[in-house]
Design a protein around this motif. Sequence first.
Motif, PDB file in Angstrom:
ATOM      1  N   LEU A  41     -32.343  -3.499  42.243  1.00  0.00           N
ATOM      2  CA  LEU A  41     -32.339  -4.707  41.421  1.00  0.00           C
ATOM      3  C   LEU A  41     -33.535  -4.747  40.481  1.00  0.00           C
ATOM      4  O   LEU A  41     -33.424  -5.133  39.323  1.00  0.00           O
ATOM      5  N   ASN A  42     -34.678  -4.335  40.986  1.00  0.00           N
ATOM      6  CA  ASN A  42     -35.912  -4.473  40.218  1.00  0.00           C
ATOM      7  C   ASN A  42     -36.332  -3.216  39.467  1.00  0.00           C
ATOM      8  O   ASN A  42     -37.201  -3.289  38.601  1.00  0.00           O
ATOM      9  N   ALA A  43     -35.732  -2.075  39.739  1.00  0.00           N
ATOM     10  CA  ALA A  43     -36.099  -0.844  39.035  1.00  0.00           C
ATOM     11  C   ALA A  43     -36.005  -0.979  37.514  1.00  0.00           C
ATOM     12  O   ALA A  43     -36.920  -0.540  36.804  1.00  0.00           O
ATOM     13  N   ASP A  96     -41.600 -13.573  50.186  1.00  0.00           N
ATOM     14  CA  ASP A  96     -40.421 -14.274  50.690  1.00  0.00           C
ATOM     15  C   ASP A  96     -39.158 -13.890  49.941  1.00  0.00           C
ATOM     16  O   ASP A  96     -38.085 -13.816  50.517  1.00  0.00           O
ATOM     17  N   ARG A  97     -39.271 -13.714  48.641  1.00  0.00           N
ATOM     18  CA  ARG A  97     -38.149 -13.283  47.819  1.00  0.00           C
ATOM     19  C   ARG A  97     -38.573 -11.960  47.194  1.00  0.00           C
ATOM     20  O   ARG A  97     -39.082 -11.932  46.083  1.00  0.00           O
ATOM     21  N   PRO A  98     -38.406 -10.881  47.933  1.00  0.00           N
ATOM     22  CA  PRO A  98     -39.029  -9.621  47.530  1.00  0.00           C
ATOM     23  C   PRO A  98     -38.612  -9.147  46.146  1.00  0.00           C
ATOM     24  O   PRO A  98     -37.444  -9.035  45.846  1.00  0.00           O
ATOM     25  N   PHE A 150     -36.076 -14.120  37.207  1.00  0.00           N
ATOM     26  CA  PHE A 150     -36.795 -13.414  36.155  1.00  0.00           C
ATOM     27  C   PHE A 150     -37.998 -12.676  36.715  1.00  0.00           C
ATOM     28  O   PHE A 150     -38.472 -12.951  37.817  1.00  0.00           O
ATOM     29  N   SER A 151     -38.472 -11.761  35.914  1.00  0.00           N
ATOM     30  CA  SER A 151     -39.721 -11.080  36.178  1.00  0.00           C
ATOM     31  C   SER A 151     -40.460 -10.997  34.850  1.00  0.00           C
ATOM     32  O   SER A 151     -39.912 -10.496  33.869  1.00  0.00           O
ATOM     33  N   GLY A 152     -41.663 -11.532  34.815  1.00  0.00           N
ATOM     34  CA  GLY A 152     -42.524 -11.420  33.641  1.00  0.00           C
ATOM     35  C   GLY A 152     -43.649 -10.468  34.002  1.00  0.00           C
ATOM     36  O   GLY A 152     -44.449 -10.765  34.885  1.00  0.00           O
ATOM     37  N   ILE A 153     -43.681  -9.321  33.354  1.00  0.00           N
ATOM     38  CA  ILE A 153     -44.620  -8.261  33.719  1.00  0.00           C
ATOM     39  C   ILE A 153     -45.561  -7.976  32.553  1.00  0.00           C
ATOM     40  O   ILE A 153     -45.120  -7.892  31.411  1.00  0.00           O
ATOM     41  N   ARG A 154     -46.849  -7.845  32.879  1.00  0.00           N
ATOM     42  CA  ARG A 154     -47.905  -7.572  31.894  1.00  0.00           C
ATOM     43  C   ARG A 154     -47.952  -8.639  30.803  1.00  0.00           C
ATOM     44  O   ARG A 154     -48.281  -8.369  29.657  1.00  0.00           O
TER      45      ARG A 154
END
Length: 170
Positions: A41-43, A96-98, A150-154
């Motif tokens: 999912l996160n790759a 908790d939500r890996p 969502f994922s906000g990276i950098r």
Amino acid sequence: MLPRAGEVLHFSEDPAIGRFVPHVAATAQQAEAYVWAVDALNAPCYWFPRQCPRVCSWGDGVPRVHAIEDVWLDAMRTTRLYAYRFAAADFAPFGDRPHAHVAARAVSPLGPPTEVTDLVRLHHEHGIELRVLPDLADHFAGVRERGLEFSGIRMGNAGIGPAGPFPTRR
């Protein structure tokens, strides 16, 4: 580039890492030292140059969208990443939500890394819309307002802090 069943991945611009040793990352929000990896999912959130700020979002019935600032498009086209495969059993879910998986001891990849090129094409091949925007702040705010995963990276590299844009940008 996704992990196979029973695997997790670590993406790097370094093709010559033989053993991964836990460390505290410069951007870490925890004091423990880890080796970090991601699941299927996160790759896709890591199909970017390392320092590239990005917003990755998805949800039930909502197509997956990744957004970058336009100043990063050339780097997206030219950066070579390397995907290292690890046995998922050597890692534990983080939080908790890996969103990631961690190993607290040194681990070796299952084999040599796989080179990952043409990150723009990779997004297209996996049906992920890659939005190229002049600025990420409004998009990031919209994703959070809609309640999407969502994922906000950098994001600090785009002048955006955890609660939104910093008072002064660039």
